[in-house]
Design a protein around this motif. Structure first.
Motif, PDB file in Angstrom:
ATOM      1  N   TYR A   1       2.073  67.135  15.295  1.00  0.00           N
ATOM      2  CA  TYR A   1       2.631  68.451  15.646  1.00  0.00           C
ATOM      3  C   TYR A   1       3.313  68.404  17.006  1.00  0.00           C
ATOM      4  CZ  TYR A   1       2.917  73.412  16.796  1.00  0.00           C
ATOM      5  OH  TYR A   1       3.365  74.649  17.170  1.00  0.00           O
ATOM      6  N   SER A   2       2.714  67.650  17.930  1.00  0.00           N
ATOM      7  CA  SER A   2       3.281  67.578  19.275  1.00  0.00           C
ATOM      8  C   SER A   2       4.567  66.759  19.301  1.00  0.00           C
ATOM      9  CB  SER A   2       2.269  66.964  20.248  1.00  0.00           C
ATOM     10  OG  SER A   2       2.044  65.603  19.945  1.00  0.00           O
ATOM     11  N   MET A   3       4.836  66.026  18.216  1.00  0.00           N
ATOM     12  CA  MET A   3       6.057  65.213  18.137  1.00  0.00           C
ATOM     13  C   MET A   3       6.944  65.694  16.996  1.00  0.00           C
ATOM     14  SD  MET A   3       4.735  61.340  18.901  1.00  0.00           S
ATOM     15  CE  MET A   3       3.577  61.296  17.527  1.00  0.00           C
ATOM     16  N   ALA A   4       6.990  67.005  16.811  1.00  0.00           N
ATOM     17  CA  ALA A   4       7.728  67.587  15.694  1.00  0.00           C
ATOM     18  C   ALA A   4       9.215  67.248  15.738  1.00  0.00           C
ATOM     19  CB  ALA A   4       7.529  69.101  15.681  1.00  0.00           C
ATOM     20  N   GLU A   5       9.735  66.970  16.937  1.00  0.00           N
ATOM     21  CA  GLU A   5      11.159  66.682  17.068  1.00  0.00           C
ATOM     22  C   GLU A   5      11.472  65.201  16.896  1.00  0.00           C
ATOM     23  OE1 GLU A   5      12.424  68.256  20.771  1.00  0.00           O
ATOM     24  OE2 GLU A   5      11.977  70.344  20.249  1.00  0.00           O
ATOM     25  N   SER A   6      10.456  64.386  16.631  1.00  0.00           N
ATOM     26  CA  SER A   6      10.651  62.940  16.476  1.00  0.00           C
ATOM     27  C   SER A   6      10.355  62.510  15.043  1.00  0.00           C
ATOM     28  CB  SER A   6       9.739  62.168  17.437  1.00  0.00           C
ATOM     29  OG  SER A   6       9.965  62.542  18.777  1.00  0.00           O
TER      30      SER A   6
ATOM     31  N   SER B   1       8.853  46.391  37.660  1.00  0.00           N
ATOM     32  CA  SER B   1       9.703  47.205  38.537  1.00  0.00           C
ATOM     33  C   SER B   1      11.168  47.165  38.120  1.00  0.00           C
ATOM     34  CB  SER B   1       9.566  46.739  39.995  1.00  0.00           C
ATOM     35  OG  SER B   1       9.996  45.391  40.127  1.00  0.00           O
ATOM     36  N   SER B   2      11.579  46.094  37.457  1.00  0.00           N
ATOM     37  CA  SER B   2      12.975  45.981  37.006  1.00  0.00           C
ATOM     38  C   SER B   2      13.098  46.025  35.483  1.00  0.00           C
ATOM     39  CB  SER B   2      13.596  44.679  37.531  1.00  0.00           C
ATOM     40  OG  SER B   2      12.855  43.556  37.074  1.00  0.00           O
ATOM     41  N   CYS B   3      11.977  46.261  34.806  1.00  0.00           N
ATOM     42  CA  CYS B   3      11.977  46.285  33.339  1.00  0.00           C
ATOM     43  C   CYS B   3      12.653  47.561  32.836  1.00  0.00           C
ATOM     44  CB  CYS B   3      10.537  46.214  32.824  1.00  0.00           C
ATOM     45  SG  CYS B   3      10.407  46.187  31.020  1.00  0.00           S
ATOM     46  N   LYS B   4      13.528  47.433  31.860  1.00  0.00           N
ATOM     47  CA  LYS B   4      14.240  48.589  31.322  1.00  0.00           C
ATOM     48  C   LYS B   4      13.352  49.430  30.404  1.00  0.00           C
ATOM     49  CE  LYS B   4      18.832  46.506  31.615  1.00  0.00           C
ATOM     50  NZ  LYS B   4      20.061  46.121  30.870  1.00  0.00           N
ATOM     51  N   LYS B   5      12.291  48.828  29.898  1.00  0.00           N
ATOM     52  CA  LYS B   5      11.357  49.584  29.063  1.00  0.00           C
ATOM     53  C   LYS B   5      10.367  50.316  29.969  1.00  0.00           C
ATOM     54  CE  LYS B   5      11.421  45.954  25.501  1.00  0.00           C
ATOM     55  NZ  LYS B   5      12.290  46.634  24.521  1.00  0.00           N
ATOM     56  N   HIS B   6      10.154  51.587  29.721  1.00  0.00           N
ATOM     57  CA  HIS B   6       9.159  52.335  30.480  1.00  0.00           C
ATOM     58  C   HIS B   6       7.786  52.102  29.856  1.00  0.00           C
ATOM     59  CE1 HIS B   6      12.061  55.480  32.439  1.00  0.00           C
ATOM     60  NE2 HIS B   6      12.289  54.228  32.811  1.00  0.00           N
ATOM     61  N   VAL B   7       6.826  51.698  30.678  1.00  0.00           N
ATOM     62  CA  VAL B   7       5.491  51.351  30.193  1.00  0.00           C
ATOM     63  C   VAL B   7       4.470  52.293  30.814  1.00  0.00           C
ATOM     64  CG1 VAL B   7       3.793  49.506  29.917  1.00  0.00           C
ATOM     65  CG2 VAL B   7       6.222  48.933  30.068  1.00  0.00           C
ATOM     66  N   TYR B   8       3.698  52.962  29.964  1.00  0.00           N
ATOM     67  CA  TYR B   8       2.712  53.936  30.419  1.00  0.00           C
ATOM     68  C   TYR B   8       1.294  53.485  30.066  1.00  0.00           C
ATOM     69  CZ  TYR B   8       6.508  57.339  31.054  1.00  0.00           C
ATOM     70  OH  TYR B   8       7.645  58.000  31.461  1.00  0.00           O
ATOM     71  N   ALA B   9       0.354  53.760  30.974  1.00  0.00           N
ATOM     72  CA  ALA B   9      -1.070  53.533  30.723  1.00  0.00           C
ATOM     73  C   ALA B   9      -1.797  54.845  30.987  1.00  0.00           C
ATOM     74  CB  ALA B   9      -1.615  52.433  31.627  1.00  0.00           C
TER      75      ALA B   9
ATOM     76  N   PRO C   1       3.632  60.597  26.629  1.00  0.00           N
ATOM     77  CA  PRO C   1       4.785  59.989  27.288  1.00  0.00           C
ATOM     78  C   PRO C   1       6.028  59.866  26.397  1.00  0.00           C
ATOM     79  CG  PRO C   1       2.799  58.816  27.895  1.00  0.00           C
ATOM     80  CD  PRO C   1       2.416  59.762  26.791  1.00  0.00           C
ATOM     81  N   VAL C   2       5.855  59.498  25.119  1.00  0.00           N
ATOM     82  CA  VAL C   2       7.030  59.361  24.247  1.00  0.00           C
ATOM     83  C   VAL C   2       7.625  60.727  23.932  1.00  0.00           C
ATOM     84  CG1 VAL C   2       6.275  57.177  23.251  1.00  0.00           C
ATOM     85  CG2 VAL C   2       5.630  59.299  22.124  1.00  0.00           C
ATOM     86  N   LYS C   3       6.772  61.754  23.918  1.00  0.00           N
ATOM     87  CA  LYS C   3       7.279  63.114  23.716  1.00  0.00           C
ATOM     88  C   LYS C   3       8.088  63.554  24.920  1.00  0.00           C
ATOM     89  CE  LYS C   3       5.815  67.927  23.309  1.00  0.00           C
ATOM     90  NZ  LYS C   3       4.675  68.877  23.342  1.00  0.00           N
ATOM     91  N   GLU C   4       7.524  63.345  26.126  1.00  0.00           N
ATOM     92  CA  GLU C   4       8.220  63.790  27.340  1.00  0.00           C
ATOM     93  C   GLU C   4       9.493  62.990  27.600  1.00  0.00           C
ATOM     94  OE1 GLU C   4       5.351  63.764  30.504  1.00  0.00           O
ATOM     95  OE2 GLU C   4       4.579  65.747  29.921  1.00  0.00           O
TER      96      GLU C   4
END
Length: 301
Positions: free
Chosen positions: A213-218, A120-128, A190-193
Motif C-alpha cells: 500500500y505504501s508503494m502504490a505508485e510503484s 561516497s562516489s557510488c551512483k547507487k544510493h544504499v540505505y541501512a 527509502p525506495v518510496k521516498e
C-alpha cells in the motif's frame, strides 16, 4: 512499461540472507543488477546491499560460504558473567548490554574485504535501516553520505539483534537491529521516498507481509522463498557454509524459474527505456551546438 528508476529492497534474516545472493546471481545473468539506483536493506539485507553496490558477486559468495561462519558469532559470554553476586536480573542486563556474541568478526570482514570508501562516489544510493533507542523508531541511514567509521557503525547497528549482539552507537544515539520493528524488516520507505518506479523486494520468510500500500505508485515484484529458510536456530543463526550454499542455490533457482518472467520484463523494459534516452555523447554535442549558437548571436553573426 517505462522503468525510470529501479529499487531493490533486501529484508533482514541473519543466516537466511544467503538467499539474496542467489537472487543477485540471476539478476547479474540477465543484466539487471547494474540497473538498480536505490538499494535498501535491514540487518543482513543492509550488508548484502553494500556487497551488491560494490558489484563483486564472487566476493559476496566467498564471504558467505567461507568467512561468515567462523567470524559472525564470536563468543562474548565471558563478559556476561563478570562481577560478583550475579542474580538473574544482572545476567539478563549484561546480555542485553553486551550481547552473547561480539562484533569483532563482522568488523574484521568489513575492514579486510570491503573498502566502504567506494560508497561516497557510488551512483547507487544504499540505505541501512536501524532501530533507534529509546523511542524504538526506524531510521534509514544513507550510507553514501556517512564517513567510513560511521558507516561501519550503522552496519553493526542494523544487524544488532537484541540479546545476541550489543546495541551500537551511531553519532549521538544507540541503535538496535532494524528488524526490531517488524514493518522495518522489509525497509520499503527509502525506495518510496526516492520515487522508484519499479521495485524488487526480497523477503526471507515465505509469509512475510510487504507493505504494498505504501508503494502504490510503484510496480512491485516480490521474490518470496519457495521453501522455509529455517527458524531462529536453523535459519537466522545458522551461518554454516553448507546452509549458505543451499540458500544461494535456492535463491537463484526461484529467481530463474518462478520469477523469471517478471524480472525479464523489467530487464527488457529497462533496456528499451535506456535506448530511448540520448547518449552522453549526443547530449555533449547538443550542448556544444547551443553554446556555439549563443556565441554567434553575441558576436552578431
Amino acid at each position: 512499461m517505462n522503468v525510470q528508476k529501479l529499487g531493490l529492497v533486501l529484508a533482514g534474516g541473519g543466516g537466511k540472507g544467503a538467499y539474496q545472493i542467489g537472487v543477485w546471481k540471476y539478476l547479474r545473468k540477465i543484466g539487471l543488477d547494474s540497473a538498480f539506483s536505490v538499494l535498501s536493506g535491514t540487518s543482513v539485507g543492509a550488508l548484502n546491499a553494500v556487497l551488491f553496490a560494490n558489484g563483486d558477486i564472487e566476493l559476496a559468495e566467498r564471504i558467505w560460504t567461507e568467512q561468515i561462519d567462523s567470524r559472525i558469532l564470536s563468543d562474548n559470554t565471558t563478559r556476561i558473567f563478570e562481577g560478583e553476586n550475579l542474580d538473574f536480573c544482572t545476567i539478563l542486563g549484561n546480555i542485553l548490554y553486551n550481547g552473547l556474541f561480539s562484533r569483532d568478526g563482522l568488523c574484521e570482514i568489513i575492514s579486510r574485504e570491503i573498502d566502504l570508501g567506494f560508497l561516497s562516489s557510488c551512483k547507487k544510493h544504499v540505505y541501512a535501516t536501524c532501530t533507534r533507542l529509546p523511542d524504538v523508531t526506524g531510521v534509514p541511514f544513507l550510507l553514501n553520505s556517512l564517513k567510513k567509521e560511521t558507516c561501519v557503525q550503522a552496519l553493526l547497528a542494523t544487524s544488532a539483534i537484541p540479546g545476541v549482539f550489543k546495541p551500537e552507537r551511531v553519532e549521538d544515539c544507540l541503535y538496535y537491529d532494524g528488524g526490531l520493528v517488524p514493518e522495518n524488516n522489509i525497509p520499503v520507505l527509502p525506495v518510496k521516498e526516492e520515487r522508484c518506479t519499479h521495485v524488487v523486494v526480497v523477503p526471507l520468510n515465505r509469509d512475510s507481509e510487504v507493505n504494498l500500500y505504501s508503494m502504490a505508485e510503484s510496480d512491485v515484484t516480490v521474490i518470496r522463498p519457495s521453501a522455509d529458510l529455517g527458524d531462529l536456530l536453523c535459519g537466522t543463526l545458522n551461518f554454516t557454509p553448507e546452509k549458505a550454499r543451499s540458500l544461494i542455490a535456492l535463491g537463484y533457482s526461484d529467481a530463474s524459474t518462478i520469477y523469471a518472467d517478471s524480472l525479464q520484463r523489467i530487464a527488457s523494459a529497462r533496456s528499451l527505456t535506456a535506448s530511448s534516452l540520448p547518449s552522453t555523447a549526443k547530449l555533449d554535442s547538443a550542448i556544444k551546438f547551443f553554446r556555439n549558437e549563443l556565441e554567434k548571436r553575441k558576436l552578431g553573426f
